[in-house]
Write a protein that holds these residues in place. Sequence first.
Motif, PDB file in Angstrom:
ATOM      1  N   LEU A  40      -5.187  -9.728 -12.936  1.00  0.00           N
ATOM      2  CA  LEU A  40      -5.996  -8.761 -13.681  1.00  0.00           C
ATOM      3  C   LEU A  40      -7.454  -9.194 -13.656  1.00  0.00           C
ATOM      4  O   LEU A  40      -7.762 -10.383 -13.790  1.00  0.00           O
ATOM      5  CB  LEU A  40      -5.513  -8.686 -15.138  1.00  0.00           C
ATOM      6  N   THR A  41      -8.333  -8.223 -13.504  1.00  0.00           N
ATOM      7  CA  THR A  41      -9.767  -8.453 -13.680  1.00  0.00           C
ATOM      8  C   THR A  41     -10.237  -7.648 -14.885  1.00  0.00           C
ATOM      9  O   THR A  41      -9.975  -6.446 -14.967  1.00  0.00           O
ATOM     10  CB  THR A  41     -10.571  -8.028 -12.440  1.00  0.00           C
ATOM     11  N   ILE A  42     -10.898  -8.328 -15.812  1.00  0.00           N
ATOM     12  CA  ILE A  42     -11.455  -7.662 -16.996  1.00  0.00           C
ATOM     13  C   ILE A  42     -12.974  -7.661 -16.872  1.00  0.00           C
ATOM     14  O   ILE A  42     -13.596  -8.716 -16.707  1.00  0.00           O
ATOM     15  CB  ILE A  42     -11.050  -8.384 -18.297  1.00  0.00           C
ATOM     16  N   PRO A 253     -10.019 -19.250 -24.669  1.00  0.00           N
ATOM     17  CA  PRO A 253     -11.280 -18.898 -24.005  1.00  0.00           C
ATOM     18  C   PRO A 253     -12.014 -17.790 -24.774  1.00  0.00           C
ATOM     19  O   PRO A 253     -11.389 -16.839 -25.258  1.00  0.00           O
ATOM     20  CB  PRO A 253     -10.833 -18.398 -22.628  1.00  0.00           C
ATOM     21  N   ILE A 254     -13.340 -17.936 -24.899  1.00  0.00           N
ATOM     22  CA  ILE A 254     -14.176 -16.952 -25.584  1.00  0.00           C
ATOM     23  C   ILE A 254     -15.320 -16.565 -24.648  1.00  0.00           C
ATOM     24  O   ILE A 254     -16.001 -17.432 -24.101  1.00  0.00           O
ATOM     25  CB  ILE A 254     -14.742 -17.508 -26.908  1.00  0.00           C
ATOM     26  N   LEU A 264     -23.011  -8.159 -16.795  1.00  0.00           N
ATOM     27  CA  LEU A 264     -21.640  -7.671 -16.814  1.00  0.00           C
ATOM     28  C   LEU A 264     -20.724  -8.879 -16.738  1.00  0.00           C
ATOM     29  O   LEU A 264     -20.831  -9.700 -15.827  1.00  0.00           O
ATOM     30  CB  LEU A 264     -21.392  -6.741 -15.621  1.00  0.00           C
ATOM     31  N   GLY A 265     -19.842  -9.019 -17.721  1.00  0.00           N
ATOM     32  CA  GLY A 265     -18.882 -10.114 -17.697  1.00  0.00           C
ATOM     33  C   GLY A 265     -17.692  -9.765 -16.813  1.00  0.00           C
ATOM     34  O   GLY A 265     -17.177  -8.638 -16.855  1.00  0.00           O
ATOM     35  N   LYS A 266     -17.251 -10.725 -16.007  1.00  0.00           N
ATOM     36  CA  LYS A 266     -16.092 -10.532 -15.135  1.00  0.00           C
ATOM     37  C   LYS A 266     -15.122 -11.685 -15.347  1.00  0.00           C
ATOM     38  O   LYS A 266     -15.428 -12.836 -15.042  1.00  0.00           O
ATOM     39  CB  LYS A 266     -16.516 -10.471 -13.666  1.00  0.00           C
ATOM     40  N   ILE A 267     -13.951 -11.372 -15.891  1.00  0.00           N
ATOM     41  CA  ILE A 267     -12.907 -12.358 -16.150  1.00  0.00           C
ATOM     42  C   ILE A 267     -11.765 -12.105 -15.175  1.00  0.00           C
ATOM     43  O   ILE A 267     -11.185 -11.011 -15.162  1.00  0.00           O
ATOM     44  CB  ILE A 267     -12.390 -12.249 -17.602  1.00  0.00           C
ATOM     45  N   SER A 268     -11.451 -13.091 -14.364  1.00  0.00           N
ATOM     46  CA  SER A 268     -10.359 -12.974 -13.397  1.00  0.00           C
ATOM     47  C   SER A 268      -9.186 -13.824 -13.877  1.00  0.00           C
ATOM     48  O   SER A 268      -9.338 -15.018 -14.135  1.00  0.00           O
ATOM     49  CB  SER A 268     -10.814 -13.445 -12.015  1.00  0.00           C
ATOM     50  N   LEU A 269      -8.010 -13.185 -14.003  1.00  0.00           N
ATOM     51  CA  LEU A 269      -6.848 -13.828 -14.619  1.00  0.00           C
ATOM     52  C   LEU A 269      -5.616 -13.762 -13.731  1.00  0.00           C
ATOM     53  O   LEU A 269      -5.401 -12.774 -13.015  1.00  0.00           O
ATOM     54  CB  LEU A 269      -6.481 -13.115 -15.924  1.00  0.00           C
ATOM     55  N   THR A 270      -4.817 -14.795 -13.793  1.00  0.00           N
ATOM     56  CA  THR A 270      -3.448 -14.756 -13.300  1.00  0.00           C
ATOM     57  C   THR A 270      -2.539 -15.105 -14.467  1.00  0.00           C
ATOM     58  O   THR A 270      -2.731 -16.130 -15.130  1.00  0.00           O
ATOM     59  CB  THR A 270      -3.221 -15.742 -12.148  1.00  0.00           C
ATOM     60  N   VAL A 271      -1.566 -14.231 -14.731  1.00  0.00           N
ATOM     61  CA  VAL A 271      -0.646 -14.410 -15.853  1.00  0.00           C
ATOM     62  C   VAL A 271       0.769 -14.552 -15.302  1.00  0.00           C
ATOM     63  O   VAL A 271       1.213 -13.738 -14.484  1.00  0.00           O
ATOM     64  CB  VAL A 271      -0.725 -13.219 -16.828  1.00  0.00           C
ATOM     65  N   ILE A 276      -1.421 -17.415 -19.506  1.00  0.00           N
ATOM     66  CA  ILE A 276      -2.493 -17.476 -18.517  1.00  0.00           C
ATOM     67  C   ILE A 276      -2.294 -18.709 -17.651  1.00  0.00           C
ATOM     68  O   ILE A 276      -2.304 -19.844 -18.135  1.00  0.00           O
ATOM     69  CB  ILE A 276      -3.871 -17.518 -19.205  1.00  0.00           C
ATOM     70  N   GLU A 277      -2.100 -18.469 -16.382  1.00  0.00           N
ATOM     71  CA  GLU A 277      -1.917 -19.558 -15.430  1.00  0.00           C
ATOM     72  C   GLU A 277      -3.254 -20.027 -14.875  1.00  0.00           C
ATOM     73  O   GLU A 277      -3.483 -21.215 -14.664  1.00  0.00           O
ATOM     74  CB  GLU A 277      -1.005 -19.086 -14.294  1.00  0.00           C
ATOM     75  N   SER A 278      -4.162 -19.070 -14.638  1.00  0.00           N
ATOM     76  CA  SER A 278      -5.513 -19.419 -14.180  1.00  0.00           C
ATOM     77  C   SER A 278      -6.489 -18.388 -14.708  1.00  0.00           C
ATOM     78  O   SER A 278      -6.144 -17.222 -14.909  1.00  0.00           O
ATOM     79  CB  SER A 278      -5.575 -19.470 -12.645  1.00  0.00           C
ATOM     80  N   ILE A 279      -7.721 -18.827 -14.957  1.00  0.00           N
ATOM     81  CA  ILE A 279      -8.759 -17.938 -15.475  1.00  0.00           C
ATOM     82  C   ILE A 279     -10.114 -18.414 -14.978  1.00  0.00           C
ATOM     83  O   ILE A 279     -10.394 -19.619 -14.940  1.00  0.00           O
ATOM     84  CB  ILE A 279      -8.721 -17.875 -17.027  1.00  0.00           C
ATOM     85  N   SER A 280     -10.946 -17.468 -14.584  1.00  0.00           N
ATOM     86  CA  SER A 280     -12.310 -17.800 -14.183  1.00  0.00           C
ATOM     87  C   SER A 280     -13.241 -16.727 -14.722  1.00  0.00           C
ATOM     88  O   SER A 280     -12.817 -15.596 -14.996  1.00  0.00           O
ATOM     89  CB  SER A 280     -12.436 -17.898 -12.658  1.00  0.00           C
TER      90      SER A 280
END
Length: 478
Positions: A40-42, A253-254, A264-271, A276-280
């Motif tokens: 997911l990308t937020i 994470p905040i 623009l904030g971009k949060i890249s997630l693997t769940v 959450i397995e990985s987050i950047s």
Amino acid sequence: MNKLKFLYLLLFISILASCSKSSDAPNSPEIPEDLNPKHLTIFSVNDVHGQIDNFSKIKSIIDKERESTNVLVVSGGDLFSGNPVVDNHPEKGYPMIDLMNRIGFDAAVIGNHEFDYGTQFLKKRMEQSDFAWVCANVDMQNSDVPEPFEYKTITKENIKISLLGLVETNGKDDGIIPSTHPWRVKDILFERAEDIASLFSKVKEEEKSDLYIALSHLGKNGDSNLANNFPYFDLIIGGHSHSKLSTEVNGIPIFQAGSNLNYLGKISLTVTNKKIESISYELIELNDINEYDSDLKTLIDEYNNQEYLTDVIGYSSRYHDGGMVGCFYTDALRIKMNVDVCFQNTGGIRSSLNEGNITKREIYEITPFNNGTVIYTMSVLDIKKFLRGSGSGFYYSGIKIEQVDRDVEIRDLQNNVLDDETTLTVGLNDYIPAVHDSYFPDNAQIQSMTDAETIISYLEETSNQVDYPICDRYFRMN
């Protein structure tokens, strides 16, 4: 063939069929869905304050990301108040929601400045929205404003996200309201976030969500307190303090993406398995981006093309920072309203003033809240009580103020000390007496113009240039 041989033959055929079926099966067992990684990308913005120019760039970035992964787009609150194109539109706030709909926002938390236009326009903007509004600590009661979701669960293909909304309530020392004009939320009930957050501790389990996110308008410190005291969330996306923030508190994470649509904030997630397995995180500086959606840019240009905002109404002989503008503001209101004294809260000065021609747009940017103006008759003692007890700092005009030990001394412009019984007329924007109502009498004379309209009228009637090389008219009780 006797019966016994026939039964052996059936058993043999059955064993062969079973072995054949087994040999065709995959070597490894099927992986349960929750153990498959989900991506997911937020994208997030917060404290936009009416700034719309970079939305065409945001649409280009988000549309490209949608081609390759699941995308969620959210706002951390304070969409309004700061750009006259949005704030002075005949349908206040309409351009902001129109553009967000076209980009495809999924959710927005209600920020304190969402109430600045009053309930009538908030109702219209919420009804206009194609995205969900979330806020758990507000009850719209009899205001006619649609009730927002306490939390909203959104599914993006194979990933399920629950968003809980929370807004700050620090707008009044003796009340529980957001930092907005108190008279505009008088029909709405608020609770402190820390008093209700525990009620939503089981949302992730109840909704069977992959992610539980606090979409917060509590500010940097409020988000830290939320993470420390209510550690139910997988992450917090915040607003209110205008911070550029990527941190972790109590393992949560905040994130916060600055303000005024500069970022623009971009949060890249693997769940995996609901964790959450990985987050950047990437904070995209939009002013450095050249690509944009041409159709949306055309619409933004149409919204910006408001000729009345370019009307020249005066001249500034120098650049004026916020403090210098405070002196100009209070002088302009005092003279135009024909009163003895004027005060202005520091938070009400939202922009500087450039050297050169002054346009209506600049005045609306300096004071964007459409606050009304009022006149009071007050004794010097009443003014002292206000300055001592409010706990706030103010620019002022028409008198001299000095702190003497734990008391306040007030002099006229000829440097004569004014005794406590002396009465003065006090003109100011109506936000100040609404917040500090216990210090103001009931004799308000409500004026017909907002503070911005009053300053514009003053500039149109004077031939004097605006020139404040310094501003030493600020007081806050120590």
